[in-house]
Design a protein around this motif. Structure first.
Motif, PDB file in Angstrom:
ATOM      1  N   SER A  69     -18.634 -94.936 -23.865  1.00 45.61           N
ATOM      2  CA  SER A  69     -17.447 -95.395 -23.159  1.00 45.61           C
ATOM      3  C   SER A  69     -17.608 -95.269 -21.649  1.00 45.61           C
ATOM      4  N   LYS A  70     -17.235 -96.318 -20.950  1.00 48.82           N
ATOM      5  CA  LYS A  70     -17.280 -96.299 -19.497  1.00 48.82           C
ATOM      6  C   LYS A  70     -16.290 -95.280 -18.934  1.00 48.82           C
ATOM      7  N   ARG A  71     -15.320 -94.898 -19.747  1.00 45.80           N
ATOM      8  CA  ARG A  71     -14.304 -93.954 -19.294  1.00 45.80           C
ATOM      9  C   ARG A  71     -14.810 -92.511 -19.231  1.00 45.80           C
ATOM     10  N   LYS A  72     -15.942 -92.247 -19.862  1.00 46.46           N
ATOM     11  CA  LYS A  72     -16.520 -90.902 -19.821  1.00 46.46           C
ATOM     12  C   LYS A  72     -17.173 -90.641 -18.470  1.00 46.46           C
ATOM     13  N   LYS A  73     -17.160 -89.408 -18.056  1.00 46.75           N
ATOM     14  CA  LYS A  73     -17.787 -89.043 -16.797  1.00 46.75           C
ATOM     15  C   LYS A  73     -19.297 -89.157 -16.906  1.00 46.75           C
ATOM     16  N   GLN A  74     -19.917 -89.651 -15.842  1.00 41.10           N
ATOM     17  CA  GLN A  74     -21.370 -89.799 -15.849  1.00 41.10           C
ATOM     18  C   GLN A  74     -22.056 -88.451 -16.032  1.00 41.10           C
ATOM     19  N   GLU A  75     -21.487 -87.406 -15.445  1.00 40.01           N
ATOM     20  CA  GLU A  75     -22.078 -86.074 -15.572  1.00 40.01           C
ATOM     21  C   GLU A  75     -22.135 -85.641 -17.031  1.00 40.01           C
ATOM     22  N   THR A  76     -21.072 -85.964 -17.781  1.00 39.20           N
ATOM     23  CA  THR A  76     -21.014 -85.614 -19.203  1.00 39.20           C
ATOM     24  C   THR A  76     -22.091 -86.354 -19.992  1.00 39.20           C
ATOM     25  N   LEU A  77     -22.244 -87.637 -19.691  1.00 35.45           N
ATOM     26  CA  LEU A  77     -23.226 -88.446 -20.402  1.00 35.45           C
ATOM     27  C   LEU A  77     -24.654 -87.998 -20.107  1.00 35.45           C
ATOM     28  N   LEU A  78     -24.920 -87.702 -18.842  1.00 33.57           N
ATOM     29  CA  LEU A  78     -26.282 -87.303 -18.471  1.00 33.57           C
ATOM     30  C   LEU A  78     -26.615 -85.910 -18.971  1.00 33.57           C
ATOM     31  N   LYS A  79     -25.597 -85.099 -19.185  1.00 31.37           N
ATOM     32  CA  LYS A  79     -25.829 -83.781 -19.773  1.00 31.37           C
ATOM     33  C   LYS A  79     -26.215 -83.928 -21.241  1.00 31.37           C
ATOM     34  N   LYS A  80     -25.588 -84.891 -21.907  1.00 29.85           N
ATOM     35  CA  LYS A  80     -25.876 -85.164 -23.318  1.00 29.85           C
ATOM     36  C   LYS A  80     -27.188 -85.903 -23.486  1.00 29.85           C
ATOM     37  N   ALA A 121     -26.106 -97.987 -17.667  1.00 28.72           N
ATOM     38  CA  ALA A 121     -26.014 -99.415 -17.353  1.00 28.72           C
ATOM     39  C   ALA A 121     -24.613 -99.924 -17.667  1.00 28.72           C
ATOM     40  N   ASP A 122     -23.832-100.143 -16.633  1.00 25.04           N
ATOM     41  CA  ASP A 122     -22.484-100.676 -16.782  1.00 25.04           C
ATOM     42  C   ASP A 122     -22.579-102.172 -17.080  1.00 25.04           C
ATOM     43  N   VAL A 123     -22.065-102.583 -18.249  1.00 23.61           N
ATOM     44  CA  VAL A 123     -22.136-104.001 -18.625  1.00 23.61           C
ATOM     45  C   VAL A 123     -20.737-104.626 -18.685  1.00 23.61           C
ATOM     46  N   THR A 124     -19.782-103.980 -18.010  1.00 26.59           N
ATOM     47  CA  THR A 124     -18.414-104.496 -17.996  1.00 26.59           C
ATOM     48  C   THR A 124     -18.212-105.450 -16.829  1.00 26.59           C
ATOM     49  N   SER A 125     -17.024-106.000 -16.753  1.00 29.28           N
ATOM     50  CA  SER A 125     -16.704-106.930 -15.675  1.00 29.28           C
ATOM     51  C   SER A 125     -16.565-106.235 -14.328  1.00 29.28           C
ATOM     52  N   SER A 126     -16.543-104.909 -14.332  1.00 30.55           N
ATOM     53  CA  SER A 126     -16.448-104.162 -13.082  1.00 30.55           C
ATOM     54  C   SER A 126     -17.808-103.659 -12.594  1.00 30.55           C
ATOM     55  N   ALA A 127     -18.870-104.070 -13.265  1.00 28.31           N
ATOM     56  CA  ALA A 127     -20.215-103.692 -12.820  1.00 28.31           C
ATOM     57  C   ALA A 127     -20.457-104.214 -11.410  1.00 28.31           C
ATOM     58  N   THR A 128     -21.208-103.455 -10.634  1.00 28.61           N
ATOM     59  CA  THR A 128     -21.420-103.822  -9.231  1.00 28.61           C
ATOM     60  C   THR A 128     -22.813-104.383  -8.975  1.00 28.61           C
ATOM     61  N   ASP A 129     -23.559-104.647 -10.036  1.00 22.78           N
ATOM     62  CA  ASP A 129     -24.893-105.217  -9.867  1.00 22.78           C
ATOM     63  C   ASP A 129     -25.051-106.416 -10.796  1.00 22.78           C
ATOM     64  N   GLY A 130     -26.281-106.859 -10.982  1.00 25.46           N
ATOM     65  CA  GLY A 130     -26.546-108.044 -11.788  1.00 25.46           C
ATOM     66  C   GLY A 130     -26.126-107.930 -13.237  1.00 25.46           C
ATOM     67  N   LEU A 173     -25.563 -98.149 -22.518  1.00 27.78           N
ATOM     68  CA  LEU A 173     -24.726 -99.278 -22.126  1.00 27.78           C
ATOM     69  C   LEU A 173     -23.278 -98.813 -22.091  1.00 27.78           C
ATOM     70  N   LEU A 174     -22.650 -98.938 -20.943  1.00 22.37           N
ATOM     71  CA  LEU A 174     -21.270 -98.500 -20.767  1.00 22.37           C
ATOM     72  C   LEU A 174     -20.316 -99.663 -20.975  1.00 22.37           C
ATOM     73  N   ASP A 175     -19.366 -99.463 -21.882  1.00 24.21           N
ATOM     74  CA  ASP A 175     -18.389-100.498 -22.200  1.00 24.21           C
ATOM     75  C   ASP A 175     -17.033 -99.829 -22.347  1.00 24.21           C
ATOM     76  N   TYR A 176     -15.966-100.563 -22.118  1.00 22.12           N
ATOM     77  CA  TYR A 176     -14.629-100.000 -22.306  1.00 22.12           C
ATOM     78  C   TYR A 176     -14.333 -99.801 -23.784  1.00 22.12           C
ATOM     79  N   LEU A 222     -14.001-105.440 -30.606  1.00 25.81           N
ATOM     80  CA  LEU A 222     -15.444-105.331 -30.794  1.00 25.81           C
ATOM     81  C   LEU A 222     -16.132-105.125 -29.451  1.00 25.81           C
ATOM     82  N   SER A 223     -17.008-104.156 -29.399  1.00 25.26           N
ATOM     83  CA  SER A 223     -17.751-103.873 -28.169  1.00 25.26           C
ATOM     84  C   SER A 223     -18.809-104.935 -27.919  1.00 25.26           C
TER      85      SER A 223
END
Length: 204
Positions: free
Chosen positions: A6-17, A24-33, A150-153, A166-167
């Motif tokens: 989930s994109k709603r999770k903190k990045q620190e939490t994900l990288l700890k896991k 890689a943010d694949v949502t409409s709010s991604a700031t790259d390609g 892959l980060l998705d809402y 569906l994600s």
């Protein structure tokens, strides 16, 4: 390895896991390609299923445009919306949803799950193959040696689960790995077609 989170999770939490994983943010709010992987991204010229002569700006425009409500039938004007905004058609405004019309001029209404299978999933696959094949190929190669998150809402990967959206990230994973619902894909179909590599975070 490709993981959906989930994109709603903190990045620190994900990288700890998942130490050393690439987020890689694949949502409409991604700031790259990677924003090109969003169903809201206006690629343009996407064929509308069962609707000869009709194309749309994005996957979401097709999904929402073919919806039928108690107070509203299909809305082809959405097919031309390239703003990534104003695409949702809600129960509050249009009443109870009756299904998705099987084509702009079709007489058959598809239930929610069947519409996923016949409209949303095939349309998103078309985009993966024809609009973002370069990204998918880089993702596939990177995932052979790295953990890609892959980060998705939405994180629901069960096509049959109608209780949650569906994600689309799960569809990216399915296509890249050749698993359901894209398990019958030709692995060569996702080879880069554009020649130019995007600046996306799969090579660090």
């Amino acid at each position: 390895m490709i993981i959906i989170e989930s994109k709603r999770k903190k990045q620190e939490t994900l990288l700890k896991k998942y130490p050393n994983a690439i987020l890689a943010d694949v949502t409409s709010s991604a700031t790259d390609g990677l924003v090109r992987l969003s169903p809201f991204y206006p690629h343009g010229d996407i064929p509308v299923p069962f609707s000869e002569g009709y194309t749309a700006s994005c996957v979401e425009a097709i999904w929402q445009g073919l919806k039928v409500f108690e107070g509203s039938d299909v809305d082809v004007s959405l097919f031309n919306n390239n703003t990534m905004k104003g695409l949702k058609r809600t129960v509050r405004k249009y009443g109870r949803p009756l299904g998705h019309r099987k084509g702009v001029g079709g007489t058959e209404l598809l239930g929610y799950i069947e519409a996923r299978k016949q409209i949303y999933i095939p349309t998103y696959r078309w985009v993966l193959e024809n609009k973002v094949a370069d990204i998918i190929e880089r993702l596939r190669k990177a995932s052979e040696t790295k953990t890609i998150i892959l980060l998705d809402y939405d994180t629901n990967a069960d096509v049959e689960n109608a209780s949650k959206p569906l994600s689309h990230a799960s569809l990216i994973k399915a296509y890249a790995e050749g698993i359901y619902p894209y398990g019958d894909k030709d692995t060569k179909s996702a080879q880069g077609k554009h020649g130019k590599e995007l600046e996306i975070p799969f090579d660090d």
